[in-house]
Design an enzyme around this catalytic site. Sequence first.
Site, short mmCIF file in Angstrom:
data_model
loop_
_atom_site.label_atom_id
_atom_site.label_comp_id
_atom_site.label_asym_id
_atom_site.label_seq_id
_atom_site.Cartn_x
_atom_site.Cartn_y
_atom_site.Cartn_z
N SER A 23 34.98 -46.58 22.23
CA SER A 23 35.24 -46.79 20.81
C SER A 23 35.70 -45.49 20.14
O SER A 23 36.72 -44.94 20.52
CB SER A 23 33.99 -47.40 20.18
OG SER A 23 34.23 -47.82 18.88
N ASP A 34 38.16 -58.48 20.18
CA ASP A 34 37.63 -57.30 19.48
C ASP A 34 38.03 -57.36 18.01
O ASP A 34 39.22 -57.36 17.69
CB ASP A 34 38.21 -56.04 20.15
CG ASP A 34 37.56 -54.75 19.66
OD1 ASP A 34 37.06 -54.73 18.51
OD2 ASP A 34 37.55 -53.77 20.42
N HIS A 92 34.05 -56.12 21.00
CA HIS A 92 34.06 -54.65 21.01
C HIS A 92 33.01 -54.09 21.97
O HIS A 92 33.14 -52.97 22.47
CB HIS A 92 33.82 -54.13 19.58
CG HIS A 92 34.24 -52.71 19.38
ND1 HIS A 92 35.57 -52.31 19.41
CD2 HIS A 92 33.52 -51.58 19.15
CE1 HIS A 92 35.63 -51.00 19.20
NE2 HIS A 92 34.41 -50.54 19.05
C1 MLT Z 1 36.92 -45.51 15.09
O1 MLT Z 1 36.57 -45.26 13.95
O2 MLT Z 1 37.18 -44.64 15.94
C2 MLT Z 1 37.06 -46.94 15.43
O3 MLT Z 1 37.07 -47.70 14.25
C3 MLT Z 1 36.00 -47.39 16.35
C4 MLT Z 1 34.63 -47.18 15.78
O4 MLT Z 1 34.09 -46.10 15.91
O5 MLT Z 1 34.04 -48.12 15.22
#
Ligand code: MLT
Length: 205
Positions: free
Chosen positions: A105, A155, A186
Amino acid sequence: MSELTFIHRFEPAAGLNRPPLLLLHGTGGDENDLISLGRMVSPGSALLSPRGKVLENGMPRFFRRLAEGVFDEEDVRLRANELADFVTEARKAYGLEAPVALGFSNGANIAAAMLMLRPEALAGAALLRAMVPLRDAPKADLTGKRVLMVSGLKDPIVQAENSARLAASLSSAGADVQHEALPTGHGLSQTDLQLMLKWFAGSGG
Ligand code: MLT
C-alpha cells in the site's frame, strides 16, 4: 535500532544466497509489520525495515497525502530521496547489497517512487496494492530490475486502470514486470503469498 536516519529494525542474513529485503509498511503500520512476511517469502534474506516518518493522525506513513489516493507530490519526491539515502547509509552500516523492496500500500507507493527517482537504490521490488505515485516522473532506466506487482480487482483505493498504468510505465522504463490482478480488495490474500514465494524464489542463487 535508531542510530541511522530512520527508526528501523534490521535482521542479518541467515546464510542463504538471497538478496536483502527493504520492508515498507502501509499507513498506520511500523517497522515490525512486515518482518514475518519478509521471513516467510524470502527465508534467509537480511531484513531492513524502516518506519515511515510522516504522521497522519498519529499513523506512520512514508509521504504526505492530501486525501486518500491524492498525493502531495513534492513530499513524495523529498521522502523517496530521503529513504534512498537511508538505504545507502544502512548498506554501509550493515554491509548489504542493494535490497529488493517489499512494500504494501503506502509502502509500495514509496517503493514505486524510489524506482522512478532513485533507481540505483533498489535491485527490484514486490509492490502489493501499488498505485502511480507521481504524475510526471523522470524517465528512469530500470533495465535488469525485476518487479512483481500484485493488485486487487476489487480494491476500493486503487483503480485497475491506475495499477495497469504503473505496470506499463515500469515496463517501458525497462523493468522486468510481472503484474497479477487478483479478484480481491486492498487487503492481502493467500494468493499474494503464493505469488511472492514463487517470485522471490526466482531472485536468489
Ligand atoms: C497511499 O496513501 O499511499 C495510498 O492511498 C494507500 C494507503 O496508504 O492507504
